[in-house]
Design a protein around this motif. Sequence first.
Motif, PDB file in Angstrom:
ATOM      1  N   SER A 230      71.808  70.748  19.699  1.00  0.00           N
ATOM      2  CA  SER A 230      71.086  70.925  20.955  1.00  0.00           C
ATOM      3  C   SER A 230      69.810  70.086  20.983  1.00  0.00           C
ATOM      4  N   ALA A 231      69.119  70.011  19.840  1.00  0.00           N
ATOM      5  CA  ALA A 231      67.882  69.227  19.778  1.00  0.00           C
ATOM      6  C   ALA A 231      68.150  67.747  20.022  1.00  0.00           C
ATOM      7  N   TYR A 232      69.219  67.221  19.432  1.00  0.00           N
ATOM      8  CA  TYR A 232      69.556  65.805  19.649  1.00  0.00           C
ATOM      9  C   TYR A 232      69.955  65.552  21.104  1.00  0.00           C
ATOM     10  N   HIS A 233      70.667  66.500  21.703  1.00  0.00           N
ATOM     11  CA  HIS A 233      71.014  66.346  23.120  1.00  0.00           C
ATOM     12  C   HIS A 233      69.744  66.340  23.975  1.00  0.00           C
ATOM     13  N   HIS A 234      68.767  67.155  23.597  1.00  0.00           N
ATOM     14  CA  HIS A 234      67.498  67.161  24.327  1.00  0.00           C
ATOM     15  C   HIS A 234      66.810  65.801  24.211  1.00  0.00           C
ATOM     16  N   LEU A 235      66.817  65.207  23.026  1.00  0.00           N
ATOM     17  CA  LEU A 235      66.214  63.887  22.850  1.00  0.00           C
ATOM     18  C   LEU A 235      66.952  62.834  23.672  1.00  0.00           C
ATOM     19  N   HIS A 237      68.574  63.451  26.599  1.00  0.00           N
ATOM     20  CA  HIS A 237      68.246  63.680  28.005  1.00  0.00           C
ATOM     21  C   HIS A 237      66.819  63.247  28.336  1.00  0.00           C
ATOM     22  N   SER A 238      65.925  63.328  27.357  1.00  0.00           N
ATOM     23  CA  SER A 238      64.540  62.927  27.603  1.00  0.00           C
ATOM     24  C   SER A 238      64.339  61.416  27.514  1.00  0.00           C
ATOM     25  N   GLY A 239      65.397  60.685  27.154  1.00  0.00           N
ATOM     26  CA  GLY A 239      65.308  59.233  27.083  1.00  0.00           C
ATOM     27  C   GLY A 239      64.868  58.696  25.744  1.00  0.00           C
ATOM     28  N   GLU A 240      64.630  59.583  24.775  1.00  0.00           N
ATOM     29  CA  GLU A 240      64.207  59.124  23.454  1.00  0.00           C
ATOM     30  C   GLU A 240      65.360  58.507  22.684  1.00  0.00           C
ATOM     31  N   LEU A 241      66.573  58.979  22.965  1.00  0.00           N
ATOM     32  CA  LEU A 241      67.785  58.422  22.367  1.00  0.00           C
ATOM     33  C   LEU A 241      68.729  58.021  23.484  1.00  0.00           C
ATOM     34  N   TYR A 242      69.469  56.917  23.264  1.00  0.00           N
ATOM     35  CA  TYR A 242      70.505  56.543  24.212  1.00  0.00           C
ATOM     36  C   TYR A 242      71.714  57.440  24.025  1.00  0.00           C
ATOM     37  N   ASP A 243      72.442  57.701  25.108  1.00  0.00           N
ATOM     38  CA  ASP A 243      73.619  58.558  25.004  1.00  0.00           C
ATOM     39  C   ASP A 243      74.841  57.792  24.509  1.00  0.00           C
ATOM     40  N   ILE A 248      73.127  56.985  18.121  1.00  0.00           N
ATOM     41  CA  ILE A 248      73.522  58.341  18.484  1.00  0.00           C
ATOM     42  C   ILE A 248      74.867  58.693  17.865  1.00  0.00           C
ATOM     43  N   ASN A 249      75.743  57.707  17.723  1.00  0.00           N
ATOM     44  CA  ASN A 249      77.035  57.970  17.070  1.00  0.00           C
ATOM     45  C   ASN A 249      76.835  58.355  15.611  1.00  0.00           C
ATOM     46  N   ASN A 250      75.945  57.628  14.926  1.00  0.00           N
ATOM     47  CA  ASN A 250      75.654  57.965  13.527  1.00  0.00           C
ATOM     48  C   ASN A 250      75.090  59.379  13.395  1.00  0.00           C
ATOM     49  N   ILE A 251      74.233  59.742  14.326  1.00  0.00           N
ATOM     50  CA  ILE A 251      73.589  61.056  14.265  1.00  0.00           C
ATOM     51  C   ILE A 251      74.620  62.174  14.401  1.00  0.00           C
ATOM     52  N   PHE A 252      75.454  62.088  15.428  1.00  0.00           N
ATOM     53  CA  PHE A 252      76.419  63.167  15.645  1.00  0.00           C
ATOM     54  C   PHE A 252      77.552  63.149  14.615  1.00  0.00           C
ATOM     55  N   ASP A 253      77.895  61.974  14.118  1.00  0.00           N
ATOM     56  CA  ASP A 253      78.890  61.919  13.038  1.00  0.00           C
ATOM     57  C   ASP A 253      78.345  62.581  11.770  1.00  0.00           C
ATOM     58  N   SER A 254      77.061  62.355  11.495  1.00  0.00           N
ATOM     59  CA  SER A 254      76.460  62.977  10.307  1.00  0.00           C
ATOM     60  C   SER A 254      76.401  64.492  10.462  1.00  0.00           C
ATOM     61  N   ARG A 311      63.882  54.341  13.952  1.00  0.00           N
ATOM     62  CA  ARG A 311      64.283  55.189  15.077  1.00  0.00           C
ATOM     63  C   ARG A 311      65.162  56.339  14.599  1.00  0.00           C
ATOM     64  N   GLN A 312      66.033  56.039  13.648  1.00  0.00           N
ATOM     65  CA  GLN A 312      66.913  57.065  13.087  1.00  0.00           C
ATOM     66  C   GLN A 312      66.098  58.157  12.398  1.00  0.00           C
ATOM     67  N   ILE A 313      65.140  57.743  11.583  1.00  0.00           N
ATOM     68  CA  ILE A 313      64.327  58.703  10.836  1.00  0.00           C
ATOM     69  C   ILE A 313      63.450  59.519  11.773  1.00  0.00           C
ATOM     70  N   LEU A 314      62.821  58.871  12.749  1.00  0.00           N
ATOM     71  CA  LEU A 314      61.949  59.587  13.678  1.00  0.00           C
ATOM     72  C   LEU A 314      62.733  60.626  14.472  1.00  0.00           C
ATOM     73  N   ALA A 315      63.923  60.248  14.933  1.00  0.00           N
ATOM     74  CA  ALA A 315      64.762  61.206  15.667  1.00  0.00           C
ATOM     75  C   ALA A 315      65.172  62.360  14.760  1.00  0.00           C
ATOM     76  N   PHE A 316      65.519  62.045  13.512  1.00  0.00           N
ATOM     77  CA  PHE A 316      65.945  63.061  12.552  1.00  0.00           C
ATOM     78  C   PHE A 316      64.820  64.064  12.296  1.00  0.00           C
ATOM     79  N   VAL A 317      63.629  63.563  11.995  1.00  0.00           N
ATOM     80  CA  VAL A 317      62.499  64.441  11.678  1.00  0.00           C
ATOM     81  C   VAL A 317      62.105  65.274  12.896  1.00  0.00           C
ATOM     82  N   HIS A 318      62.080  64.651  14.081  1.00  0.00           N
ATOM     83  CA  HIS A 318      61.682  65.368  15.291  1.00  0.00           C
ATOM     84  C   HIS A 318      62.703  66.445  15.645  1.00  0.00           C
TER      85      HIS A 318
END
Length: 461
Positions: A230-235, A237-243, A248-254, A311-318
Motif C-alpha cells: 500500500s505504501a508503494y502504491h501511495h508513492l 499515486h503521489s508521483g514519487e514513483l512511476y507506475d 517499480i517492477n523491481n520493487i513489486f517483484d522484490s 531512487r530505489q533506496i529512497l523509495a524503499f526507506v520512505h
Amino acid sequence: GGLRGAVGIALGLVLYAETVHYTAASEVSTETRDEFILYTEKVFGMVGGIALLTLVINAPTCGLLLKALGIITPTETRNKVVENYRQHMIHSTLVDFVSLLTQKRFQDTDFTVVKEHVSFLRDITYEQLMVAVKQHKDSSPASSYKEPDLKNVIPYLYKGNVASGHANDTPRTADVRSRKDLKLDRFKSVRVIREPKITRGTVFDFKIRYDDQESRVQEERLVFIKILHSAYHHLTHSGELYDRGNLINNIFDSLAIAEDAAEAGEPLSDWDAMDVFFDSHRKRMENFLVKAIAGVINFDRDFYLVHFRVRQILAFVHAHGMARKIFKEEFNQAGQDCLTEAEKIVLDESAMEVQLAEGALEELLEEDVAMVKSLLLCHIVLNKSADYFKKLADEGLMSGKEASEFLEHIEDEISHILKTKEVDHSAELSDTTKVARLSQVSMDPELMQGLLSEDHGPNAL
C-alpha cells in the motif's frame, strides 16, 4: 475537414475505376468512353483540389481568423482569472515544498537545482517563503509538526546587507571538483554496486526465543508486507514513483519474493530481493549493445545506475517508514501504547532492512546522492503542481485547453529532470555566504519581530 476530404477522394477514385471497368465491358463507342472517363477525371481533380485547399489554406488560417474576430481570444478578465489560478498554484506548491523539507531525506536539497528545474519557484521571495512556512505550521497538528530545514533555501532568498568581509553572492567554486575527478569517483562508487552481494541470514533464533509464537510472527510479517504494498502504491499515486518501468517492477517483484519467503517462515528480506533484481538490471545495462548505444548518444551509464540506485533506496526507506508508522498505530493495543513481542520482531526486522538500504546509500558518491535527492524533490513538486491544475479542470474552473498549456509545460520540465546528469551548479553559494546570510536573518531584530508576530516561531529559520 480531413475526413470529409479523404471520403471525397476515395469516392472519386471509385467512380473513376467503375467508369473505366463498365465502359470497357459494354458496347459503348470509344468517343463516348473517353468522354465519360474525362468527366470522372475532372470530378476527381475538383474533389482532390478542394481537399488540398482546405488543408493548405483553411487549416492554417481559420485559427487566426477566429482570433482576429475575437471569437476564441480570452478576455482580459479571463486572463486575470487564469493568472490568479497560477499564483495560487505557486503558493500551494511552495507549501508542499516546505512540507517536503521537513523530511530527513530532503535536508540536503540544493535550491539551485530546484530553481533550475522548477521554473515557477525561481522568482519566489523571502516573504512568500515565510507565508508558506506559517501556513504549513498552522495546518499541521501541534503534536506532529516538524520544522522545515531551510538552511539551503533562505540564503538564496534573503540577501540583505551582508557584513563587510563576506562576499554577497560568492559562488561555490573552491569546493567544486573537476568533471574528470567527479566521474572517476563516481566510477569507484559504482564499482561497489557491481560487487557480488552476500546473502544475509536472520538474527532471530525462532527455535530458542520465539518457538511458541512463530506462527503469530509469520502472520504479522505478512500483514506488514501488505502495508508495504500500500505504501508503494501511495508513492506511485503521489508521483514519487512511476507506475511503470524497471524501478517499480523491481520493487513489486522484490515484495513478491519477500512475501513467499515470509509464508515459508523466513524473516523479512525485501532488501535482499531488491538487491537481486537491481543486480540483474545492472547487468542488462552493461551488456555490449547498451554500451555501444551509450557511446553513440553520450549516455552516462554510471550516473544512470547511481540515479536508479538512489531512487530505489529512497523509495524503499520512505515506504518502510510509512509502513512502520501505520503498523504501530494500528497494532497498538486499544488504550495502551504497547506492542506484542511478535509485532516488535517485525518492526526490528524492518529496521534492519532500512539499515542495510541506508548502508548501501552511504557507499555512493555524496555529490551524486545529493543531486538525485534534489531532482526527486523537484519531481514530486512538479507532480503536485500538475495535480492542482488537473483538479481545477475536473471541477470546471479551467477549460481543458487552459489546463493543458500548464500541464504540457510541467511535463517538459519533468522530462528534463529525467534526462539531467549534471551535478555541478555554478549558482550554488559558498558555505561562507550561506552562514553569513543565515546569521543576518537571526540578528535582524525587525525581521525577527515580524516573523514572531506572524507566529512563525523562533525556530522556523
